[in-house]
Write a protein that holds these residues in place. Structure first.
Motif: not given
Ligand SMILES: [Fe+2]
Length: 273
Positions: A191-216
């Protein structure tokens, strides 16, 4: 799954099961292990009541499911693998952020086995969110986009606070930032799961900062949707055993200044894919 030895009472449609008919003070035989393992995969977090067991018995139970880790940032206890998480008048609870355990590791936790040692009369519940249900709730377009992304997980966001620059450098050498897929596929259930979390994820690779922050921010918010959750009310000697590959958790910090003491053993998992 037909359970012959244990009873599993579901607590919400897709997540949470209270297990009865087992005494965790005794070693598990193969049949009992298989049933508890199946219940964990099916319910994603399972609960046991009235397990008045020693720390050694607690550790032996957790060891059935894999190798145990020594948490790199926890205050050492008399058993290196055991984390004692204690809060009270001088030390307010601070685990009230949605997360999956130790995702800053290259091989993050498969499971965590937490035992309530000294629980407040009321309050101090733990919430769990089914991150597979959260994934299933997304549109096919969003699922496709997320399926190609990876994110960086970094201990520094949480455990780096107050650390000297020297110590930080040393710990970064030992625990470099880890890159994990934003959507992970469970190695046992598929099964697939969303695997990012507020405690440890810093950013999404290959996105600009604003995109990454909002998507996270959007992805973090999924854990707080009640339809995906189960809420556990502790008593002394209750045990919660959760699958970090499938759920996130949040320890409600509403019991100050009461004392709350729990012991945790953490089972090392696979590299997420
Ligand atoms: Fe945790």
């Amino acid at each position: 799954m037909n359970y012959g030895r244990i009873k599993v009472e579901p607590l919400a449609p897709t997540i949470g099961g209270e297990i009865s008919g087992v005494d965790l003070a005794s070693p598990l035989d193969r049949g009992l292990f298989a049933e508890i393992h199946a219940a964990l995969l099916d319910r994603k977090v399972i609960f046991f009541r009235d397990q008045d067991i020693t720390a050694q018995q607690h550790m032996a139970f957790a060891r059935n499911f894999g190798e145990l880790e020594v948490h790199p940032f926890a205050t050492p206890s008399h058993i290196p693998e055991m984390m004692v998480i204690a809060h009270g008048e001088k030390n307010r609870g601070n685990e009230n952020v949605w997360h999956s355990d130790v995702t800053f590791r290259l091989r993050p936790a498969m499971g965590s086995v937490l035992r309530g040692v000294e629980m407040p009369a009321v309050g101090g519940d733990t919430l769990f969110a089914d991150m597979n249900a959260a994934y299933e709730g997304l549109s096919a377009s969003m699922q496709r986009m997320l399926g190609e992304l990876t994110a960086i997980h970094d201990f520094q966001r949480t455990f780096g606070r107050g650390m000297s620059a020297e110590k930080l450098q040393e710990m970064r050498r030992e625990h470099p930032p880890a890159e994990h897929p934003v959507i992970r596929t469970h190695p046992e259930t598929g099964l697939k799961s969303v695997y990012v979390n507020r405690l440890f994820t810093s950013h999404i690779v290959g996105m600009n900062k604003d995109e990454s922050t909002r998507l996270l921010e959007f992805l973090y918010s999924l854990a707080s949707i009640p339809e995906y959750q189960v809420r556990f009310k502790w008593r002394n000697n209750s045990i919660a055993f959760w699958d970090n590959r499938a759920v996130q958790h949040y320890a409600v910090s509403d019991y100050y200044p009461q004392r709350r003491v729990v012991n945790r053993f953490t089972i090392i998992g696979d590299k997420p894919v």
